[in-house]
Motif scaffolding. Structure first.
Motif, PDB file in Angstrom:
ATOM      1  N   GLN A 122       0.672  -1.152  -0.215  1.00 15.90           N
ATOM      2  CA  GLN A 122      -0.205   0.112  -0.004  1.00 15.90           C
ATOM      3  C   GLN A 122       0.820   1.357   0.006  1.00 15.90           C
ATOM      4  O   GLN A 122       0.531   2.065  -0.459  1.00 15.90           O
ATOM      5  N   GLU A 126       0.325   4.248  -2.706  1.00 18.40           N
ATOM      6  CA  GLU A 126       0.045   5.667  -2.134  1.00 18.40           C
ATOM      7  C   GLU A 126       1.124   6.425  -2.838  1.00 18.40           C
ATOM      8  O   GLU A 126       0.804   7.681  -3.139  1.00 18.40           O
ATOM      9  N   GLU A 176     -10.352   6.941   3.488  1.00 16.86           N
ATOM     10  CA  GLU A 176     -10.487   6.333   2.308  1.00 16.86           C
ATOM     11  C   GLU A 176     -11.795   6.122   1.793  1.00 16.86           C
ATOM     12  O   GLU A 176     -11.983   5.903   0.768  1.00 16.86           O
ATOM     13  N   GLU A 206      -7.886   1.853  -4.288  1.00 14.32           N
ATOM     14  CA  GLU A 206      -8.419   2.317  -3.053  1.00 14.32           C
ATOM     15  C   GLU A 206      -9.379   1.360  -2.130  1.00 14.32           C
ATOM     16  O   GLU A 206      -9.436   1.148  -1.051  1.00 14.32           O
ATOM     17  N   HIS A 209      -7.608  -0.859  -0.641  1.00 13.21           N
ATOM     18  CA  HIS A 209      -6.927  -0.499   0.927  1.00 13.21           C
ATOM     19  C   HIS A 209      -8.068  -0.435   1.920  1.00 13.21           C
ATOM     20  O   HIS A 209      -8.198  -0.788   3.430  1.00 13.21           O
TER      21      HIS A 209
HETATM   22 FE   LIG Z   1      -5.437   4.269  -0.255  1.00 14.23          FE
END
Ligand SMILES: [Fe+2]
Ligand SMILES: [Fe+2]
Length: 330
Positions: A122, A126, A176, A206, A209
């Motif tokens: 992640q 990002e 998020e 996303e 995530h």
């Molecule tokens: Fe994210």
């Protein structure tokens, strides 16, 4: 350099037990590795952007469809669209950097090795998101706004709390989910084709995530965290929802298109009741409330408070489909 420094007392955890058997989390890590994309190649940066036509959908402008909107001629409406889009995308860019730094902290402090590997992926995601929004704003819009105060406040809370699971609640679940709710409509309805492409790619990451946030927190909050602390976390989640319901208002953008200080209270009032805002919030709650419930943050003590602000109606909605934009991830 324009730096903002905060001190965060996180516990760094080294795990010498290399037997990894959390299959669901390892599955998510596999998916994350397979679905990496290179922002310089996946996106056609030569695609022209017509600033005069507007960037994001007009519905994203808080006063759209109200008498205040009708007060502007079409040239001013397009200018407002351009500036408002630059403001929103700037906030995403700042938010992405917040996510990048938070994930780095989680790599250090999450105890499970599976969690460290997943969060490492992640961090890369990002980083790429910071890259695409920065590139779009600098190269195409030529305009960047400073971070909004409320967003910055929320990110500081997430960055300075020492607990990794507090960071997961604030970032992976709450911020998020806010991003996902916005991306859904932006990816479909933006006026500019290039930003649609950018958002489709970011959005596919996303949803993974948010999925990680739910997976990592699900059993932990319900079964391992003592009740008093669970209630404290539940309070924070509710407070963060309140911050988002209040909205992030781009007062400077309205000043730039000619609204005066005296117009601002009317604009704020209009915004609060604008159909576009209501629709956005209902999209946000449909993503966020079922997830908060699933991880055990809507406790019996908190239920009446959620009921009072009419958020419980969202609790049993299915979680958003991760595969909504398969083209962006294959
Ligand atoms: Fe994210
Ligand atoms: Fe991101």
């Amino acid at each position: 350099m324009d730096l903002q420094k905060t001190v965060s007392n996180i516990e760094t955890v080294f795990n010498f037990d290399y037997d990894m058997d959390w299959d669901e989390l390892l599955g998510l890590y596999e998916k994350a590795k397979k679905r990496q994309w290179n922002a310089s190649e996946a996106i056609d940066w030569d695609r022209p952007v017509d600033l005069e036509r507007g960037i994001l959908e007009d519905e994203r402008i808080a006063i759209y469809g109200t008498p205040l909107w009708d007060r502007l001629d079409s040239k001013k409406q397009n200018e407002l669209n351009y500036l408002n889009s630059a403001w929103i995308l700037s906030q995403f860019m700042h938010g992405e950097q917040g996510a990048l730094i938070t994930c780095g902290q989680i790599v250090s402090s999450i105890p499970w090795l599976e969690g460290k590997l997943y969060t490492a992926s992640q961090v890369m995601d990002e980083g790429r998101h910071v890259e695409v929004y920065t590139k779009y704003l600098q190269l195409k819009l030529g305009r960047i706004y400073p971070v909004n105060q409320e967003l910055n406040q929320l990110m500081k809370m997430v960055l300075t709390d020492s607990r990794w699971y507090f960071k997961l609640i604030g970032m992976q679940l709450i911020i998020e989910s806010l991003a996902l709710a916005s991306f859904k409509s932006m990816a479909r309805n933006s006026k500019d084709g290039l930003i649609k492409d950018v958002i489709k790619y970011v959005m596919a990451d996303e949803s993974r995530h948010v999925g990680f946030g739910v997976l990592a927190l699900r059993d932990l909050i319900t079964n391992e965290i003592p009740e008093a602390e669970r209630e404290e976390l539940a309070d924070f989640a509710y407070e963060a929802c309140g911050l988002m319901a209040k909205g992030f208002f781009p007062a400077e953008v309205y000043a730039e298109v000619g609204f005066t200080e005296a117009d601002i209270p009317e604009i704020r009032e209009t915004v609060r009741n604008a159909p576009a805002r209501r629709e956005f919030l209902s999209g946000l709650w449909s993503v966020l409330v079922p997830n908060l419930k699933k991880v055990g943050l809507i406790t019996d003590r908190m239920r009446p408070r959620y009921e009072e602000v009419r958020l419980l109606q969202y609790e049993d909605l299915p979680v958003m489909d991760n595969e909504e934009f398969p083209g962006a991830t294959s």
